[in-house]
Design a protein around this motif. Structure first.
Motif, PDB file in Angstrom:
ATOM      1  N   ASN A  45       0.831  -1.206   0.000  1.00 34.35           N
ATOM      2  CA  ASN A  45       0.000   0.000   0.000  1.00 34.35           C
ATOM      3  C   ASN A  45       0.865   1.255   0.000  1.00 34.35           C
ATOM      4  OD1 ASN A  45      -2.387  -1.370  -0.088  1.00 34.35           O
ATOM      5  ND2 ASN A  45      -2.741  -1.305   2.120  1.00 34.35           N
ATOM      6  N   ASP A  46       1.958   1.240   0.759  1.00 33.60           N
ATOM      7  CA  ASP A  46       2.844   2.399   0.817  1.00 33.60           C
ATOM      8  C   ASP A  46       3.468   2.682  -0.552  1.00 33.60           C
ATOM      9  OD1 ASP A  46       2.363   2.886   3.503  1.00 33.60           O
ATOM     10  OD2 ASP A  46       4.042   1.610   4.164  1.00 33.60           O
ATOM     11  N   GLU A  47       3.873   1.612  -1.250  1.00 37.58           N
ATOM     12  CA  GLU A  47       4.445   1.792  -2.592  1.00 37.58           C
ATOM     13  C   GLU A  47       3.415   2.366  -3.558  1.00 37.58           C
ATOM     14  OE1 GLU A  47       7.794  -1.694  -2.934  1.00 37.58           O
ATOM     15  OE2 GLU A  47       5.680  -2.306  -3.008  1.00 37.58           O
ATOM     16  N   LEU A  48       2.196   1.884  -3.469  1.00 35.26           N
ATOM     17  CA  LEU A  48       1.135   2.380  -4.346  1.00 35.26           C
ATOM     18  C   LEU A  48       0.802   3.834  -4.039  1.00 35.26           C
ATOM     19  CD1 LEU A  48      -1.234  -0.730  -4.386  1.00 35.26           C
ATOM     20  CD2 LEU A  48       0.305   0.036  -6.207  1.00 35.26           C
ATOM     21  N   LEU A  49       0.758   4.194  -2.744  1.00 37.56           N
ATOM     22  CA  LEU A  49       0.483   5.582  -2.368  1.00 37.56           C
ATOM     23  C   LEU A  49       1.614   6.513  -2.805  1.00 37.56           C
ATOM     24  CD1 LEU A  49      -1.118   5.045   1.147  1.00 37.56           C
ATOM     25  CD2 LEU A  49      -2.252   5.818  -0.948  1.00 37.56           C
ATOM     26  N   ASP A  50       2.860   6.042  -2.694  1.00 36.37           N
ATOM     27  CA  ASP A  50       3.996   6.836  -3.166  1.00 36.37           C
ATOM     28  C   ASP A  50       3.902   7.061  -4.671  1.00 36.37           C
ATOM     29  OD1 ASP A  50       5.073   7.054  -0.629  1.00 36.37           O
ATOM     30  OD2 ASP A  50       6.504   5.391  -0.911  1.00 36.37           O
ATOM     31  N   ARG A  51       3.548   6.035  -5.397  1.00 41.30           N
ATOM     32  CA  ARG A  51       3.406   6.152  -6.856  1.00 41.30           C
ATOM     33  C   ARG A  51       2.278   7.126  -7.206  1.00 41.30           C
ATOM     34  NH1 ARG A  51       4.803   7.250 -11.411  1.00 41.30           N
ATOM     35  NH2 ARG A  51       3.920   6.143 -13.161  1.00 41.30           N
TER      36      ARG A  51
END
Length: 62
Positions: A45-51
């Motif tokens: 989720n953190d990677e997706l939010l960063d993207r």
């Protein structure tokens, strides 16, 4: 007559084909699909939010 001009008398002479009983129409049930769709995400989720934040930043900078 200028661009976009038309003869208003032609408006009364238009004929429309409104015969919808013919067999040449599209049968929407012909292409109906049933089934399930599954997604497997490999990013956290953190990677997706960063993207997502990167995408939003690039849109505001253009």
């Amino acid at each position: 007559m200028g661009f976009g001009s038309y003869d208003e008398s032609e408006q009364d002479n238009q004929e429309y084909d409104t015969d919808f009983d013919d067999e040449s129409g599209l049968n929407s049930e012909e292409n109906a699909h049933e089934g399930d769709v599954e997604y497997e995400f490999t990013a956290s989720n953190d990677e997706l939010l960063d993207r997502l934040s990167d995408i939003k930043e690039s849109e505001t900078n253009t």
